[in-house]
Design a protein around this motif. Structure first.
Motif, PDB file in Angstrom:
ATOM      1  N   GLU A   1     -68.431  34.690 -30.689  1.00 10.39           N
ATOM      2  CA  GLU A   1     -68.894  33.688 -32.036  1.00 10.39           C
ATOM      3  C   GLU A   1     -70.910  33.866 -30.601  1.00 10.39           C
ATOM      4  OE1 GLU A   1     -68.431  29.938 -34.356  1.00 10.39           O
ATOM      5  OE2 GLU A   1     -69.248  29.246 -33.013  1.00 10.39           O
ATOM      6  N   GLU A   2     -71.428  34.389 -31.240  1.00 14.00           N
ATOM      7  CA  GLU A   2     -72.854  35.164 -30.582  1.00 14.00           C
ATOM      8  C   GLU A   2     -73.247  34.286 -30.625  1.00 14.00           C
ATOM      9  OE1 GLU A   2     -75.531  36.135 -31.637  1.00 14.00           O
ATOM     10  OE2 GLU A   2     -74.817  37.213 -33.373  1.00 14.00           O
ATOM     11  N   ASP A   3     -73.229  33.830 -32.396  1.00 16.46           N
ATOM     12  CA  ASP A   3     -74.735  32.783 -32.439  1.00 16.46           C
ATOM     13  C   ASP A   3     -74.521  31.798 -31.793  1.00 16.46           C
ATOM     14  OD1 ASP A   3     -77.390  32.101 -33.752  1.00 16.46           O
ATOM     15  OD2 ASP A   3     -75.802  30.649 -34.600  1.00 16.46           O
TER      16      ASP A   3
ATOM     17  N   ILE B   1     -71.229  32.145 -27.923  1.00 20.63           N
ATOM     18  CA  ILE B   1     -68.967  32.674 -27.155  1.00 20.63           C
ATOM     19  C   ILE B   1     -69.093  34.000 -27.554  1.00 20.63           C
ATOM     20  CG2 ILE B   1     -66.735  32.173 -27.511  1.00 20.63           C
ATOM     21  CD1 ILE B   1     -67.786  29.525 -29.085  1.00 20.63           C
ATOM     22  N   PHE B   2     -69.262  34.213 -25.999  1.00 22.28           N
ATOM     23  CA  PHE B   2     -68.541  35.715 -25.922  1.00 22.28           C
ATOM     24  C   PHE B   2     -67.130  36.674 -25.163  1.00 22.28           C
ATOM     25  CE2 PHE B   2     -73.170  35.264 -26.078  1.00 22.28           C
ATOM     26  CZ  PHE B   2     -73.324  36.756 -26.562  1.00 22.28           C
ATOM     27  N   PRO B   3     -66.897  37.482 -25.362  1.00 21.74           N
ATOM     28  CA  PRO B   3     -65.954  38.166 -24.946  1.00 21.74           C
ATOM     29  C   PRO B   3     -65.861  38.197 -23.725  1.00 21.74           C
ATOM     30  CG  PRO B   3     -66.617  39.914 -26.069  1.00 21.74           C
ATOM     31  CD  PRO B   3     -67.271  38.746 -25.850  1.00 21.74           C
TER      32      PRO B   3
ATOM     33  N   ASP C   1     -73.454  40.073 -35.539  1.00 24.37           N
ATOM     34  CA  ASP C   1     -72.135  39.850 -35.838  1.00 24.37           C
ATOM     35  C   ASP C   1     -71.679  38.440 -36.441  1.00 24.37           C
ATOM     36  OD1 ASP C   1     -72.003  42.684 -34.989  1.00 24.37           O
ATOM     37  OD2 ASP C   1     -70.686  42.806 -33.479  1.00 24.37           O
ATOM     38  N   ARG C   2     -70.211  38.483 -37.149  1.00 22.97           N
ATOM     39  CA  ARG C   2     -69.250  38.010 -37.975  1.00 22.97           C
ATOM     40  C   ARG C   2     -68.556  37.017 -36.897  1.00 22.97           C
ATOM     41  NH1 ARG C   2     -69.737  36.671 -42.980  1.00 22.97           N
ATOM     42  NH2 ARG C   2     -67.419  36.082 -43.140  1.00 22.97           N
ATOM     43  N   PRO C   3     -68.852  35.761 -36.269  1.00 18.27           N
ATOM     44  CA  PRO C   3     -67.602  35.534 -35.502  1.00 18.27           C
ATOM     45  C   PRO C   3     -66.279  35.841 -36.033  1.00 18.27           C
ATOM     46  CG  PRO C   3     -68.953  33.602 -36.575  1.00 18.27           C
ATOM     47  CD  PRO C   3     -69.838  34.729 -37.375  1.00 18.27           C
TER      48      PRO C   3
END
Length: 724
Positions: free
Chosen positions: A637-639, A642-644, A674-676
């Protein structure tokens, strides 16, 4: 209370004072494990005990220094024990409340007032107990502090009710009478006078500045347009793809259904009003009269509004005997006055399985006073209508989803005052209805939802009976067919051991589910129709729902993930972050996949998260196992940052002090906008026999430059790990 027990209780009271003061001072630094969150949720369960005990103790304290009470040892002992027990229980309740307040969805000034008044009552009660025998604690002082504590209990209870039920909970029954604006239709605005009251009655109690569930607030236009954690509330002009309508239409058992189970649900009319408002571009300034005369939204809004000139109707019959009404009230039949000091009665009958015509026959003694009768979803037959016809002053009759036919309506001809009749979901035919409707001389409104009558039939009825408003519900003109909800997975878990039989379903009958497993979007022609599927390895299924006369659903992706081995022991070497504790190390092998929306209380417990340190899991097996792959499932959820994982390392061996690196791999980073999504990454290696396994997932140390939080550490959220 004997001396030893009282001494222990007094020591416990002292400890509670220190502990609560400590929690209040260091509240922002608290990290609560899951079991303490559960303890906190007991707060609403036990709070009634200290309220009652302290209230009685304070009342007794008002009269403690009367001569007859001051010399009564039983009175004084009872007061002492009651006060001590009440204050201790109040302290325990305060601690639970402080734990509960750490969960998402509670914030704002109401929470602060509830927290500090509650803690204040506890501290005040403690002071009263410790100083009750001092020379200065007499007469006016005792009465003043007792009254202060009673007032504090009332104020704290008020703020607690506002947190749980909404700021206007106490006055809501009165407010609901005037919630529908009493304005002339020609002056009414669709949002202000129709949509806004629906939000206020059914939604705002959980979506306000003090109780911000899902980060969604529905108190003003700007907040409604902003939406919440899950995105925009609606897409103007497209109710079929709007989150608002999607959540409302979910099955009641789904935890995302809104309003939640246990709350007052939206009526069919209210759901339709919301859908039609969104379809009309969710205009906040639109007036009812701006819509065409035959427009569905105008028809429903007009029937929803109270005319400004409406006066309370006066009745020419006397009130029913109160004892008779009381006897006729049962678990499945309620009889209530229509208004205060009104002789008119409203009758509601419940429980389809318990219904018999006798429930109507028993109302013979109050037949003159019944002006409203609700039989919705009861197995009412045409023969029952002759009994109803004896209720000579009946104004409103609700027969939705009953077993009556239009032909049976002729029995209602004697009801000269009947002006509102609802027949939604019944099997009325146009021929019989058109023949019988003229016999009901006083009718003003007839509701015909889901009756099977064609739009043309309803139009004919309108033209032939201009004095009656026929409400046919949503008008499908063929230009904007509704869109189906996505399919749902019926399997209790999508994590499996060796194989799994996939079960997909759809709540609407006659829907065809088509799917693909190669990542492409299924269409209605070439994609295979789902009937049965057994899978033995990680499989991603993309599914859509199709039905003639409907738009196909948006595609939905189901990840079925294989986990061959579950460790016999697991432990984390480094702590998880404060918010995303989940079930600790056991989170990763419980078979529960999380959903997008990490800060939503309904889903947050499935996610374990780290930001400031690595996620390091050590797992052990009682017997050696041969493995060749380790993976993990995570959220993007990049916004919200929250990243890999940046890097994942897998170490293994038979000696926990001499593990060797089996594999090291990275996950692909998202791009801006990118979308979550939910993803899985795994590392493969040559088959290795291990007894111990260490998995190290490193969060991204520096968020990319294109992000508003560039350079900061990213949050890593993982819900499952897989050992194959």
């Amino acid at each position: 209370m004997n001396y030893r027990i009282r001494t222990f209780a007094e020591q416990l009271l002292f400890v509670l004072n220190i502990f609560i003061a400590f929690i209040l001072f260091f509240e922002d630094k608290l990290v609560l494990p899951a079991w303490l969150q559960s303890v906190g949720r007991l707060h609403p369960l036990i709070l009634h005990f200290p309220i009652v005990m302290l209230f009685i103790a304070m009342l007794m304290g008002l009269f403690r220094f009367r001569p007859e009470n001051e010399s009564n040892p039983y009175y004084l002992a009872f007061l002492q024990n009651l006060l001590l027990s009440g204050v201790i229980l109040a302290g325990i309740t305060v601690i639970m409340g402080l734990f509960l307040s750490r969960e998402d969805g509670y914030s704002g000034s109401t929470l602060l007032w509830h927290k500090w008044t509650g803690a204040g009552i506890f501290f005040l009660g403690s002071v009263i107990y410790w100083f009750r025998n001092k020379a200065w604690y007499r007469g006016k002082v005792a009465q003043a502090v007792s009254l202060l504590c009673i007032g504090g209990l009332v104020v704290t209870g008020h703020y607690g009710a506002a947190l749980t039920h909404g700021a206007n909970f106490i006055l809501e029954p009165l407010a609901s009478e005037s919630a529908v604006a009493a304005v002339p239709v020609e002056q009414a605005k669709v949002y202000e006078h129709v949509i806004k009251p629906i939000f206020e009655q059914k939604c705002v109690s959980c979506h306000n500045q003090d109780k911000l569930k899902g980060e969604l607030m529905l108190t003003d236009m700007q907040s409604i347009l902003k939406g919440g954690k899950s995105g925009k509330l609606f897409v103007p002009g497209n109710p079929q793809i709007s989150l608002l309508l999607e959540r409302i239409h979910l099955p009641m058992e789904e935890k995302e259904h809104m309003p939640p189970s246990g709350k007052t649900q939206l009526t069919a009319q209210e759901v339709s009003l919301l859908a039609l408002w969104v379809r009309n571009n969710a205009d906040f300034k639109l007036k009812v009269t701006d819509l065409a005369n035959g427009d569905s939204l105008r028809v429903l809004a007009t029937s929803y509004l109270k005319p400004a000139t409406t006066k309370q109707e006066e009745y020419d019959f006397s009130p029913a005997d109160e004892e008779t009404v009381a006897k006729l009230n049962t678990d499945y039949r309620t009889i209530l006055p229509l208004a205060r000091e009104s002789p008119a009665l409203a009758v509601n009958i419940y429980n389809r399985n318990a219904y018999t015509s006798r429930q109507l026959e028993e109302l013979e003694d109050i037949k003159k006073q019944i002006i409203s009768l609700n039989l919705n979803k009861m197995p009412v037959k045409d023969s029952d209508l002759s009994i109803i016809a004896k209720f000579e002053n009946l104004r409103r009759l609700d027969l939705n989803f009953t077993d009556i036919t239009a032909g049976g309506l002729k029995a209602l001809a004697p009801l000269k005052h009947l002006h509102s009749l609802t027949l939604s979901g019944t099997k009325v035919s146009y021929q019989d209805l058109s023949a019988q409707i003229n016999q009901l001389k006083g009718l003003k409104t007839v509701t015909l939802w889901d009756t099977g009558l064609a739009t043309e039939d309803i139009e004919k009825l309108r033209k032939a009976n201009v004095q009656i408003t026929f409400i046919g519900g949503f008008k499908d003109d063929g230009k904007n067919p509704l869109q189906l909800n996505p399919p749902q997975v019926k399997n209790p878990s999508m994590v499996f051991n060796k194989n799994i039989s996939v079960q997909l379903r759809h709540p609407i009958k006659g829907v065809e589910i088509r799917y693909t497993t190669d990542g492409t979007i299924p269409d209605s022609l070439n994609a295979p129709v789902f009937s049965h599927m057994d899978i033995h390895q990680n499989t991603q299924i993309t599914a859509r729902a199709f039905k003639k006369g409907w738009y196909g659903s948006v595609p939905i992706i189901f990840d079925f993930l294989k986990n061959t081995y579950i460790p016999d022991s697991v432990r984390l070497l480094l702590p998880l972050n404060r918010v995303h504790q989940a079930e600790g190390a056991h989170t990763f092998f419980d078979g529960k996949l999380g959903a997008i929306g990490a800060n939503n209380p309904a889903w947050a417990n499935n996610w374990a998260g780290v930001r400031d340190n690595d996620m390091v899991l050590v797992s052990g097996f009682k017997q050696p196992v041969t493995i060749s792959s380790v993976g993990l499932h995570y959220m993007i959820e990049e916004d919200t940052g929250i990243f890999p994982p940046d890097v994942v390392e897998v170490w293994g061996g038979n000696d926990p002090t001499q593990l060797k690196l089996l594999t090291k791999f990275k996950a692909a980073l998202p791009s801006k906008g990118d979308r979550p999504s939910l993803k899985m990454t795994a590392g493969n290696f040559k088959p290795q026999q291990v007894t111990w396994l260490k998995i190290v997932a490193k969060p991204l140390n520096s968020i990319p430059d294109w992000h508003r939080n560039k350079g900061k550490k990213a949050l890593l959220l993982v819900d499952e790990m897989f050992i194959n």
